[in-house]
Design an enzyme around this catalytic site. Structure first.
Site, PDB file in Angstrom:
ATOM      1  N   LYS A  79      -0.650  -4.467   0.554  1.00 12.80           N
ATOM      2  CA  LYS A  79       0.640  -3.808   0.823  1.00 12.80           C
ATOM      3  C   LYS A  79       0.651  -3.272   2.253  1.00 12.80           C
ATOM      4  O   LYS A  79      -0.372  -2.762   2.736  1.00 12.80           O
ATOM      5  CB  LYS A  79       0.842  -2.676  -0.192  1.00 12.80           C
ATOM      6  CG  LYS A  79       2.228  -2.049  -0.158  1.00 12.80           C
ATOM      7  CD  LYS A  79       2.382  -1.006  -1.259  1.00 12.80           C
ATOM      8  CE  LYS A  79       3.756  -0.382  -1.283  1.00 12.80           C
ATOM      9  NZ  LYS A  79       3.914   0.616  -2.370  1.00 12.80           N
ATOM     10  N   SER A 154       7.954   0.117  -5.338  1.00 14.32           N
ATOM     11  CA  SER A 154       8.034  -0.291  -3.949  1.00 14.32           C
ATOM     12  C   SER A 154       7.068  -1.416  -3.565  1.00 14.32           C
ATOM     13  O   SER A 154       7.253  -2.039  -2.532  1.00 14.32           O
ATOM     14  CB  SER A 154       7.761   0.915  -3.053  1.00 14.32           C
ATOM     15  OG  SER A 154       6.436   1.363  -3.222  1.00 14.32           O
ATOM     16  N   SER A 178       5.360   2.503  -8.501  1.00 18.20           N
ATOM     17  CA  SER A 178       5.476   1.432  -7.505  1.00 18.20           C
ATOM     18  C   SER A 178       4.497   0.280  -7.666  1.00 18.20           C
ATOM     19  O   SER A 178       4.623  -0.723  -6.976  1.00 18.20           O
ATOM     20  CB  SER A 178       5.337   2.010  -6.102  1.00 18.20           C
ATOM     21  OG  SER A 178       6.528   2.641  -5.725  1.00 18.20           O
TER      22      SER A 178
END
Lengths: 487, 89
Positions: A79, A154, A178
């Protein structure tokens, strides 16, 4: 069999049997990326050259007969809020559009030491604030299981990359859901570890009392393997725990006979789609048939979770994001009259709408005259919610709930109404508030053909039990490891 | 309920144009309305993470990151320093 469709554990086996090389694996994975990334858009940055250089090193080590970690030669997506030395790390924000960290996050350092191969940085909601990856400054990641749908957020890029076969495993971060919600939307496995289980050194902070890094994979075994590689105390993160973690890879071989599964009634209420409830309960029934004991429990404070979460997370974000001032790194406004004007223009031009909204909310709830009414009350509620879970776990070993109230929604469905978007996190945020571990695994599809996920929650540091429960359901289903068909 | 958007924006070092004020306030109020349902709880919230007291590193002198590495990300530098607008008249 295409190598990109295999799990990390299967690839590790082939590498050891000499049936493929790390370079072969990269060839397959990058061919897959070349074929589908234009449809999915999971990556902000792809590190092809660096990856091949690393693969060459790993292949040489294998050729010399060195004994390597199971993750050696395995491609991984990270990420884009996790710092990677020398590789652009943007948080999917204009504010960090050019930020190249001069150091590795501890998790990245650990993965490098294992020999895992970074193939790219995954797209996300800007500064991890969102539930659909739509707030990314750079691109909108599509859900590989239905390209007109969001991948969740997210960590949408991390989940989509794994679902699309562009990486067997990835890392995300989870502040309110997330990791688990995008895992649910994309039909993969995602683990949010116990608060303190994994070092956050080098994770760009959003809400420090809630943030936690965790793994994605298409199998429970891969998620267990990745978790065991990244967990543990780190002197660089004062909140990381000294806990001696159980051997999760051994644990997943166990069964669920006598395992007490709690079903918190509050997670199956009106806001949850009927088909989601049915699929989750059908999975619970199968675990019961495998020997688990199912009992209803109650967590009455659940209804306050969203409120407490948005106060705590926004307050902490407003403080954490104060560092982005156009002085030390990242974006700086082109025109300004003085120092304050430079701060204000830099921040207003560099942050997107949702980030600014949360900074404003956080600043407001911490401002003079409102602190007790909002922040202090939310903090007290956090204790109450944690105590309630602790009492719940006197009656059961794990709890099972839906991960998300619905399957993946369409682009734009919730973007105009922040409160509606926030409700997407209603099943996951309490787990962060209480600092507990939670895992999302696929449990069938909705009428729209899109994946439904169930969440298993356990007491602190019970990752071994969560993974064991998940692995048992995976065996009952005959395996989750499917790559989305993107032909 | 009303929020003094100008004041909050000033505290947050954000610039909100006059024509955006109404929309920003409307959306913030909708979020505040959502968070209003907290139960009445009183007490002191400090020290809540009692089972996980944080342990700080010893304050030891160690080699640190090289200056040019750190400055490489800065928008503007001069003579090995970060450059900012004039702060003292």
């Amino acid at each position: 069999m295409e190598l990109y469709t295999l799990s990390a554990a299967e690839l590790a086996k082939l590498l050891r049997e000499g049936k493929c090389t790390a370079t072969d694996i990269l060839d397959s994975v990058f061919a897959r990326i070349d074929a589908v990334e234009n449809k999915v858009e999971a990556f902000v940055t792809i590190t092809r050259e660096e990856a091949y250089a690393k693969a060459k090193e790993i292949d040489e080590k294998f050729a010399r007969g060195e004994k390597l970690h199971p993750l050696a030669g395995i491609p991984i997506a990270i990420k884009d809020n996790i710092c990677t030395n020398g590789v652009l790390t943007t948080c999917s924000s204009k504010m960090l559009y050019n930020f190249v960290p001069p150091y590795d996050a501890t998790v990245m350092q650990k993965l490098n030491d294992c020999g895992a191969i970074l193939i790219g940085k995954a797209n996300m909601d800007e500064f991890a604030m969102g539930s659909s990856t739509e707030t990314s400054y750079f691109k909108k990641t599509k859900n590989p299981r239905g390209l007109d749908r969001v991948p969740g957020g997210s960590s949408g890029g991390s989940a989509a990359a794994v679902a699309a076969g562009m990486a067997p495993i990835s890392l995300g971060s989870d502040t309110g859901g997330s990791i688990r919600q995008p895992a649910s939307f994309c039909g993969v496995v995602g683990l949010k570890p116990t608060y303190g289980a994994v070092s956050r050194f080098g994770l760009i902070a959003f809400a420090s009392s809630l943030d936690q890094i965790g793994p994605f994979g298409r199998t429970v075994g891969d998620v267990a393997m990745l978790f065991s590689a990244i967990c543990g105390r780190d002197p660089m993160d004062a909140t990381s725990s000294k806990h001696e973690h159980a051997d999760v890879l051994a644990a997943i071989q166990g069964d669920v006979k006598g395992l007490r599964i709690g079903i918190p009634a509050e997670y199956y209420g009106d806001g949850i789609d009927a088909e989601v409830r049915e699929k989750v309960m059908a999975a619970v029934k199968q675990l019961e048939e495998a020997g688990a004991i199912v009992k209803e429990i109650s967590l009455p404070s659940t209804k306050y979770a969203l409120s407490a979460y948005y106060i705590l997370a926004s307050a902490e974000a407003s403080s954490n994001l104060a560092r982005f001032d156009g002085v030390k790194y990242g974006y700086r406004a082109k025109e300004y009259s003085d120092l304050t004007d430079m701060y204000e223009r830099t921040r207003s031009e560099g942050f997107g709408e949702e980030v600014k909204r949360r900074i404003m909310l956080g600043t407001f709830v911490l401002s003079s005259g409102y602190y007790d009414a909002y922040y202090n009350r939310a903090k007290l509620l956090q204790r109450q919610i944690a105590d309630e879970f602790a009492r719940g776990f006197e009656e059961c070993d794990v709890m099972i709930t839906p991960t998300s109230p619905s399957t993946a929604f369409q682009f734009g469905a919730n973007t105009s109404d922040p409160v509606k978007m926030y409700a997407a996190d209603v099943c996951t945020i309490n787990v962060n508030i209480a600092g507990l571990p939670g895992i999302s695994i696929p449990c069938g599809n909705g009428a729209d053909g899109l994946p439904i996920g169930l969440q298993i929650i356990g007491p602190k540091f019970s990752e071994d039990v969560l993974l064991r429960t998940a692995a048992n359901y995976e065996r009952i289903c005959g395996g989750f490891n499917t790559v989305a068909d993107l032909a | 309920m009303k929020i003094d958007i100008k004041h909050v924006a000033k505290l947050a070092r954000l610039r909100i144009e006059d024509n955006e004020m109404a929309e920003v306030e409307k959306k913030l109020l909708s979020v505040l309305e959502m968070v209003e349902n907290l139960p009445e709880l009183t007490g002191n919230s400090s020290g809540l993470d009692r089972e996980n007291p944080m342990e700080l590193r010893k304050d030891e002198v160690k080699p640190s990151m090289k200056r040019d590495l750190i400055l490489a990300n800065a928008p503007e530098t001069r003579s090995g320093c970060l450059l900012v607008p004039k702060t003292v008249e």
